[in-house]
Design an enzyme around this catalytic site. Structure first.
Site, PDB file in Angstrom:
ATOM      1  N   GLY A  21       0.828  -1.199   0.000  1.00 47.18           N
ATOM      2  CA  GLY A  21       0.000   0.000   0.000  1.00 47.18           C
ATOM      3  C   GLY A  21       0.859   1.245   0.000  1.00 47.18           C
ATOM      4  O   GLY A  21       1.853   1.357  -0.719  1.00 47.18           O
ATOM      5  N   GLY A  22       0.495   2.188   0.858  1.00 44.55           N
ATOM      6  CA  GLY A  22       1.202   3.467   0.907  1.00 44.55           C
ATOM      7  C   GLY A  22       2.656   3.326   1.277  1.00 44.55           C
ATOM      8  O   GLY A  22       3.468   4.213   0.995  1.00 44.55           O
ATOM      9  N   GLY A  39      21.299   8.972 -33.764  1.00 46.13           N
ATOM     10  CA  GLY A  39      20.777   9.654 -32.578  1.00 46.13           C
ATOM     11  C   GLY A  39      21.472   9.190 -31.316  1.00 46.13           C
ATOM     12  O   GLY A  39      21.629   9.959 -30.350  1.00 46.13           O
ATOM     13  N   ALA A  40      21.900   7.950 -31.318  1.00 40.33           N
ATOM     14  CA  ALA A  40      22.541   7.424 -30.113  1.00 40.33           C
ATOM     15  C   ALA A  40      23.882   8.120 -29.869  1.00 40.33           C
ATOM     16  O   ALA A  40      24.296   8.306 -28.734  1.00 40.33           O
ATOM     17  CB  ALA A  40      22.711   5.916 -30.224  1.00 40.33           C
TER      18      ALA A  40
HETATM   19  C1  HXC Z   1      -2.018  -2.898  12.267  1.00 37.53           C
HETATM   20  C2  HXC Z   1      -0.960  -4.815  11.608  1.00 37.53           C
HETATM   21  C3  HXC Z   1      -0.896  -4.347  10.279  1.00 37.53           C
HETATM   22  C4  HXC Z   1      -1.450  -3.068  10.015  1.00 37.53           C
HETATM   23  C5  HXC Z   1       0.021  -6.276  10.336  1.00 37.53           C
HETATM   24  N1  HXC Z   1      -0.384  -6.009  11.600  1.00 37.53           N
HETATM   25  N2  HXC Z   1      -0.296  -5.279   9.508  1.00 37.53           N
HETATM   26  N3  HXC Z   1      -1.517  -4.095  12.592  1.00 37.53           N
HETATM   27  N4  HXC Z   1      -1.995  -2.384  11.039  1.00 37.53           N
HETATM   28  N5  HXC Z   1      -1.411  -2.541   8.796  1.00 37.53           N
HETATM   29  C6  HXC Z   1      -0.231  -6.859  12.769  1.00 37.53           C
HETATM   30  C7  HXC Z   1      -1.076  -8.112  12.684  1.00 37.53           C
HETATM   31  O1  HXC Z   1      -2.361  -7.854  13.153  1.00 37.53           O
HETATM   32  C8  HXC Z   1      -0.299  -9.041  13.607  1.00 37.53           C
HETATM   33  O2  HXC Z   1      -0.636  -8.713  14.942  1.00 37.53           O
HETATM   34  C9  HXC Z   1       1.114  -8.639  13.390  1.00 37.53           C
HETATM   35  O3  HXC Z   1       1.097  -7.338  12.814  1.00 37.53           O
HETATM   36  C10 HXC Z   1       1.836  -9.557  12.436  1.00 37.53           C
HETATM   37  O4  HXC Z   1       1.017  -9.712  11.277  1.00 37.53           O
HETATM   38  P1  HXC Z   1       0.691 -11.142  10.644  1.00 37.53           P
HETATM   39  O5  HXC Z   1      -0.450 -10.931   9.738  1.00 37.53           O
HETATM   40  O6  HXC Z   1       0.559 -12.161  11.735  1.00 37.53           O
HETATM   41  O7  HXC Z   1       2.030 -11.434   9.851  1.00 37.53           O
HETATM   42  P2  HXC Z   1       2.196 -12.116   8.451  1.00 37.53           P
HETATM   43  O8  HXC Z   1       1.397 -13.369   8.400  1.00 37.53           O
HETATM   44  O9  HXC Z   1       3.665 -12.206   8.225  1.00 37.53           O
HETATM   45  O10 HXC Z   1       1.566 -11.110   7.392  1.00 37.53           O
HETATM   46  C11 HXC Z   1       2.113  -9.851   7.173  1.00 37.53           C
HETATM   47  C12 HXC Z   1       1.180  -8.986   6.284  1.00 37.53           C
HETATM   48  C13 HXC Z   1      -0.226  -8.963   6.894  1.00 37.53           C
HETATM   49  C14 HXC Z   1       1.130  -9.598   4.893  1.00 37.53           C
HETATM   50  C15 HXC Z   1       1.815  -7.597   6.193  1.00 37.53           C
HETATM   51  O11 HXC Z   1      -0.108  -8.617   8.287  1.00 37.53           O
HETATM   52  C16 HXC Z   1      -1.114  -7.979   6.222  1.00 37.53           C
HETATM   53  O12 HXC Z   1      -1.659  -8.229   5.195  1.00 37.53           O
HETATM   54  N6  HXC Z   1      -1.304  -6.820   6.885  1.00 37.53           N
HETATM   55  C17 HXC Z   1      -2.183  -5.800   6.367  1.00 37.53           C
HETATM   56  C18 HXC Z   1      -1.569  -5.126   5.141  1.00 37.53           C
HETATM   57  C19 HXC Z   1      -2.384  -3.977   4.710  1.00 37.53           C
HETATM   58  O13 HXC Z   1      -3.425  -4.129   4.099  1.00 37.53           O
HETATM   59  N7  HXC Z   1      -1.982  -2.763   5.156  1.00 37.53           N
HETATM   60  C20 HXC Z   1      -2.688  -1.559   4.918  1.00 37.53           C
HETATM   61  C21 HXC Z   1      -2.236  -1.098   3.515  1.00 37.53           C
HETATM   62  S1  HXC Z   1      -3.113   0.311   3.044  1.00 37.53           S
HETATM   63  P3  HXC Z   1      -0.729  -9.837  16.088  1.00 37.53           P
HETATM   64  O14 HXC Z   1      -1.059  -9.069  17.323  1.00 37.53           O
HETATM   65  O15 HXC Z   1      -1.807 -10.746  15.643  1.00 37.53           O
HETATM   66  O16 HXC Z   1       0.597 -10.497  16.114  1.00 37.53           O
HETATM   67  C22 HXC Z   1      -2.057   1.518   3.297  1.00 37.53           C
HETATM   68  C23 HXC Z   1      -2.593   2.813   2.897  1.00 37.53           C
HETATM   69  C24 HXC Z   1      -1.568   3.874   3.105  1.00 37.53           C
HETATM   70  O17 HXC Z   1      -0.975   1.328   3.734  1.00 37.53           O
HETATM   71  C25 HXC Z   1      -1.700   4.885   2.020  1.00 37.53           C
HETATM   72  C26 HXC Z   1      -0.748   6.032   2.247  1.00 37.53           C
HETATM   73  C27 HXC Z   1      -0.667   6.881   1.024  1.00 37.53           C
END
Ligand code: HXC
Length: 510
Positions: free
Chosen positions: A169-170, A404-405
C-alpha cells in the site's frame, strides 16, 4: 539514585525487546533479523545512537489504549558507516507488524529532518504491514508527512531504502521517492495492492512473490535497484554502496585510499573489440579494467542489460559509469535503457559525482513496441540528463556511435569535457550497409557495386578520424592506456566550474 538508574536500564531493556521474545522468534523463523539486529550490522560497532526509544502511540480505538510497545514499531537514530555519519530508521515487524501510526511516522520525520539539516544521508530499513489500520486517517497523514520529507531531501542528501519484509500500500511510496531501493530475495515484497485484492478486482491469481518480490522488481518493473540473498548480504552491500556516495550535495564525491597504479596499462584492451563489428564483447570487462582494483558497484544489473550503470573509483574518487553493453541487443538504446541511464546520470549530477561514459551503440532499437511505448520521450530523458549535467564528463567511444545514439551518449555537443575515441571507433549517421542502401538505391541489384559503395563508406565514415578532424573528439587514444588517460582527464577537470541558467526547475520529459 541507583534506583533511578536501574529504572532507566529496565525501561531500555523493555524497549529493546520490541514486540517480545515470541515475535522475535517468529521473525527469526522467517529468516529475518530484527530491526535492532539489522542496524547493528549496517552501522559500525557501537556507533548507533537511538532517538525516541520510549515514544508510544496515542490511539485509543479498537483497544489500542491497552496495547503499547515503547518505540512504536520503528527504531530511529544515527550512526556511522566506516566512520561517516548517516541517519537511519528500521521498522520493527515485531510491533504491530511494523505498521505506521502517526507517532511512528513522527519518529521517521524527525530523523529525515535531522538528515536534511545536518546534511547526512538517510537509510530506511522497511519491514511493515503498511498504515496502522486502527488509526485510519492519522496514519495516512503520517505517511504523507514522510513523503513530503522524502521530496525535500531529494537531491540534498542521498536516501537509500532497503525492503526487508512486506512493503504494501502506501508503504511503497516513501521508498519510491528515494534514490535507491534494494530488496532481500524471498523475504521482501512491494505492491500497491496485494494478491487478495487483485483476485477480487481483476480476477488475477498471483502470489505475493510473483506480484512484488525481488525478482519482479529487479527484472520487470525496475522499481528496485538490486537484490541480495539475505539480510546479512544486503546490509553489507548497502555499506559498500554507502562508501561510494557523498554525504550531501555539497561535499563532492568521496575520495579514499586506492591500491592500484593510476597509469596502469592493460594490453588486453587493444584486442577487446573484435574485428567483426557484429561480434559483441562484454563491456563489464572494460569497466572493471578501468576501475581502481576492478571494483564496480552496479545499479539495476538485472534490468535493461543493454546499458550498464553504477559506480567505480578512479584514483580513489567515486565516478558514475554509464556504458552501452554490446552483449545485449547489440548495445542498442531502448526505452528502458534510456530511463535507467537518465536516472543514474541525474543522481550523479545532483551529488557532484563525475561521469564516465563508454560508448558502443548502433542506435535506438527500432520497432512498434518501442515507438508505441514512448521511446521518443524516454530517449529524450537521457539526452536531457546528460545535457543538463554540469559535473565533469569524460566519454570514450570504443566502437559504434551511430545516429541519434551518438547525440545522446555524452558527446562534445552535450558539453562533454573530454571526449576520447579508440582507433576502432565508428562515428557515423548509421552503419555502412544501411547507408548505402539509401544512398545508392538504384545499384541495389548489382552486388559488386554495392560492395564497393560499402567499402567507400566504411573508409570515409566508419572511423574516429572524421569526428577528430572536426574537433568533436579531443584525442584518439590507444585502448591499452584508457585508465591512464581517463584518470588524467578527471584530474584535469577537478576544479571544473559550469552553471546552468537560473530556473525554478527544468521540465524533464517525464
Ligand atoms: C495494524 C498490523 C498491520 C497493520 C500487520 N499487523 N499489519 N496491525 N496495522 N497494517 C499486525 C497483525 O495484526 C499481527 O498482529 C502482526 O502485525 C503480524 O502480522 P501477521 O499478519 O501475523 O504477519 P504475516 O502473516 O507475516 O503477514 C504480514 C502482512 C499482513 C502480509 C503484512 O499482516 C497484512 O496483510 N497486513 C495488512 C496489510 C495492509 O493491508 N496494510 C494496509 C495497507 S493500506 P498480532 O497481534 O496478531 O501479532 C495503506 C494505505 C496507506 O498502507 C496509504 C498512504 C498513502
Amino acid at each position: 539514585m541507583s534506583n533511578i538508574l536501574d529504572q532507566l536500564q529496565i525501561r531500555r531493556d523493555e524497549a529493546r525487546l520490541g514486540g517480545g521474545a515470541k515475535r522475535i522468534e517468529a521473525q527469526h523463523n522467517k529468516g529475518k533479523l530484527t530491526a535492532r539486529e539489522r542496524l547493528e550490522l549496517l552501522l559500525d560497532p557501537d556507533s548507533f545512537e537511538e532517538f525516541d526509544m520510549f515514544v508510544k502511540h496515542r490511539s485509543v480505538d479498537f483497544g489500542m489504549d491497552k496495547s503499547h510497545f515503547p518505540g512504536d514499531g520503528v527504531v530511529t537514530g544515527w550512526g556511522t558507516i566506516n566512520g561517516r555519519k548517516t541517519f537511519v530508521y528500521a521498522q520493527d515487524f515485531t510491533v504491530f507488524g511494523g505498521s505506521l501510526s502517526k507517532t511512528h511516522a513522527q519518529k521517521i520525520c524527525k530523523v529525515q529532518e535531522m538528515a536534511i539539516k545536518n546534511r547526512s544521508p538517510i537509510i530506511g530499513l522497511n519491514d511493515s504491514g503498511g498504515a496502522r489500520i486502527q488509526e485510519g486517517v492519522e496514519a495516512l497523514a503520517g505517511y504523507t508527512d514522510v513523503f513530503q520529507n522524502n521530496i525535500l531531501a531529494s537531491g540534498v542528501v542521498p536516501q537509500i531504502s532497503v525492503i526487508m519484509g512486506p512493503s504494501a500500500g502506501g508503504a511503497v511510496y516513501s521508498p519510491a521517492l528515494t534514490d535507491f531501493i534494494f530488496m532481500v530475495r524471498d523475504s521482501s515484497y512491494m505492491f500497491l495492492t496485494g494478491p487478495d485484492v487483485l483476485k477480487t478486482v481483476t480476477n488475477e491469481i498471483v502470489t505475493a512473490e510473483e506480484l512484488g518480490g525481488a525478482k519482479t522488481h529487479t527484472t520487470k518493473s525496475s522499481v528496485a535497484d538490486g537484490a541480495f540473498d539475505n539480510d546479512l548480504e544486503t546490509l553489507s552491500e548497502i555499506r559498500r554502496l554507502f562508501d561510494f556516495l557523498p554525504l550531501n550535495n555539497r561535499t563532492g564525491s568521496p575520495v579514499r585510499k586506492f591500491y592500484d597504479k593510476h597509469d596502469r596499462i592493460d594490453e588486453s584492451l587493444d584486442t577487446i573489440v573484435p574485428e567483426n563489428p557484429n561480434i559483441p564483447y562484454d563491456m563489464h570487462e572494460l569497466v572493471e579494467k578501468i576501475a581502481d582494483e576492478g571494483d564496480f558497484f552496479e545499479i539495476q544489473r538485472d534490468f535493461a542489460k543493454n546499458i550498464l550503470c553504477g559506480f567505480i573509483r578512479l584514483e580513489g574518487q567515486t565516478v558514475g559509469v554509464v556504458a552501452n553493453q554490446p552483449m545485449v541487443l547489440a548495445g542498442c538504446l531502448d526505452s528502458d535503457a534510456s530511463r535507467k541511464a537518465a536516472r543514474h546520470v541525474r543522481f550523479c549530477d545532483a551529488f557532484d559525482i563525475p561521469i564516465l561514459t563508454l560508448v558502443d551503440v548502433p542506435g535506438f532499437l527500432p520497432g512498434t513496441s518501442q515507438e508505441f511505448g514512448g521511446s521518443i520521450k524516454h530517449g529524450a530523458k537521457l539526452l536531457y540528463a546528460f545535457g543538463e549535467a554540469t559535473v565533469p564528463k569524460v566519454t570514450v567511444i570504443t566502437r559504434k556511435a551511430y545516429g541519434g545514439a551518438y547525440c545522446v551518449m555524452a558527446p562534445k555537443h552535450l558539453r562533454g569535457d573530454i571526449n576520447y575515441a579508440w582507433p576502432t571507433a565508428q562515428i557515423a549517421v548509421m552503419g555502412a550497409k544501411g547507408a548505402v542502401e539509401i544512398l545508392h538505391r538504384s545499384d541495389l541489384s548489382d552486388n559488386d557495386k554495392i560492395d564497393k559503395h560499402i567499402n567507400d563508406y566504411e573508409k570515409k565514415f566508419l572511423s574516429p578520424f572524421r569526428a577528430a578532424e572536426l574537433g568533436y573528439i579531443d584525442e584518439v587514444i590507444q585502448p591499452h592506456s584508457t585508465r591512464k588517460r581517463v584518470n588524467r582527464a578527471f584530474a584535469l577537470l577537478k576544479d571544473k566550474e559550469l552553471k546552468n541558467p537560473w530556473k525554478k526547475h527544468g521540465n524533464l520529459p517525464l
